[in-house]
Scaffold this active site. Structure first.
Site, short mmCIF file in Angstrom:
data_model
loop_
_atom_site.label_atom_id
_atom_site.label_comp_id
_atom_site.label_asym_id
_atom_site.label_seq_id
_atom_site.Cartn_x
_atom_site.Cartn_y
_atom_site.Cartn_z
N HIS A 115 -97.26 61.28 58.21
CA HIS A 115 -96.49 60.16 58.76
C HIS A 115 -97.45 59.00 59.02
CE1 HIS A 115 -92.76 62.45 60.08
NE2 HIS A 115 -93.60 63.43 59.83
N ASP B 141 -89.94 60.99 65.73
CA ASP B 141 -89.65 61.44 64.38
C ASP B 141 -88.23 61.98 64.43
OD1 ASP B 141 -89.33 62.74 62.01
OD2 ASP B 141 -91.04 64.09 62.24
N GLU C 4 -95.24 66.27 67.21
CA GLU C 4 -95.85 67.36 66.43
C GLU C 4 -97.35 67.46 66.72
OE1 GLU C 4 -95.06 69.52 62.15
OE2 GLU C 4 -94.62 67.39 62.28
N ASN D 59 -98.78 65.24 63.10
CA ASN D 59 -98.87 66.48 62.32
C ASN D 59 -100.12 67.27 62.70
OD1 ASN D 59 -98.27 68.47 60.47
ND2 ASN D 59 -98.93 67.32 58.68
N ASN E 66 -86.41 62.67 61.86
CA ASN E 66 -86.18 63.55 60.70
C ASN E 66 -84.87 63.22 59.97
OD1 ASN E 66 -88.17 65.46 59.80
ND2 ASN E 66 -88.15 66.32 61.86
#
Length: 260
Positions: free
Chosen positions: A251, A152, A39, A13, A154
């Site tokens: 995360h 990830d 990310e 992130n 999602n």
């Protein structure tokens, strides 16, 4: 030659934000041989990447064209034989969603699957991306039968992978069509390494909403980060783990150890 390879997948992130929260100190503990990041929200030139090199990691970056958005990277202590940026699907590549390396006969992908939480347009794109990726990896594994897909995703696959399945049944990331895609993917010669080792463990999550600080404290999370391997590597999985106490992001890292 190494007897095992330790791999981590971690949505940071924002790599710069993660570094401010102690990411480099965590790297100093030697958590893995290969670390797949998602990310990253930065380009290589925005970050002092010598910090990684000093710790023995080579770093490969595939940022999004849009600044401060998406992007993937791989840090590796093992010299890769090949690095591939993207999949050839234009929108996905513009958003910096997949980077791949070869270590011997093993192909490792760091993938950042789209989120549909911002509305219908992105949810529709998420389904397009899932279909494109499914076609892509099924072609890829003909050439590279030993695939490791870190990322990830999602998507929380089963009710045991989310703290409140009933309350989230209409939430992006736990929609029936998304979960059906995971079913299809895992039936097609792919294995969720965490569930290979820990099939029944409950309350094991890799993401917690940042909207309410108490969410992570009370472990009201989702397991949406995975390391999946093809059947040809299934018997090589020695260990798999999730590290919720590592906190540089909303995360946390997920881990697998493969016997070589």
């Amino acid at each position: 030659m190494q007897k095992a390879m330790r791999i981590i997948s971690y949505n940071v992130n924002g790599i710069r934000a993660a570094i401010k929260k102690g990411f480099i100190d965590w790297l100093k503990t030697d958590p893995a041989d290969v670390i797949c990041l998602q990310e990253i929200k930065a380009e290589k030139s925005n970050v002092d990447h010598t910090l990684f090199n000093e710790l023995g990691y080579q770093d490969y970056w595939f940022p999004a064209q849009k600044k401060g958005y998406s992007g993937v990277a791989i840090l590796t202590k093992i010299q890769p034989d090949n690095v591939q940026y993207g999949t050839g699907n234009k929108v996905s590549d513009d958003e910096g969603r997949v980077i791949q390396i070869d270590i011997g006969d093993i192909r490792i992908l760091s993938a950042y699957f789209p989120s549909g939480t911002s509305g219908e347009i992105r949810q529709a794109y998420k389904y397009v991306w899932l279909d494109e990726f499914y076609i892509y990896i099924n072609k890829l594994r003909k050439k590279h039968p030993k695939l490791v897909i870190c990322g990830d995703y999602n998507i929380a696959h089963k009710e045991m992978d989310i703290h409140d399945p009933k309350g989230n049944k209409n939430s992006s990331g736990f929609l029936p069509d998304e979960r059906a895609w995971m079913d299809k993917f895992l039936k097609q010669d792919f294995n969720d390494t965490f569930r290979l080792i820990r099939p029944e463990e409950l309350h094991r999550y890799s993401w917690w909403s940042q909207r309410f600080p108490s969410v992570r404290l009370n472990n009201k999370g989702w397991r949406i980060d995975y390391i999946s391997v093809t059947d040809s590597l299934k018997g090589k999985v020695e260990d798999a783990e999730i590290f919720p106490d590592v906190k540089h992001s909303d995360h946390c890292p997920v881990y697998v150890k493969l016997k070589l």
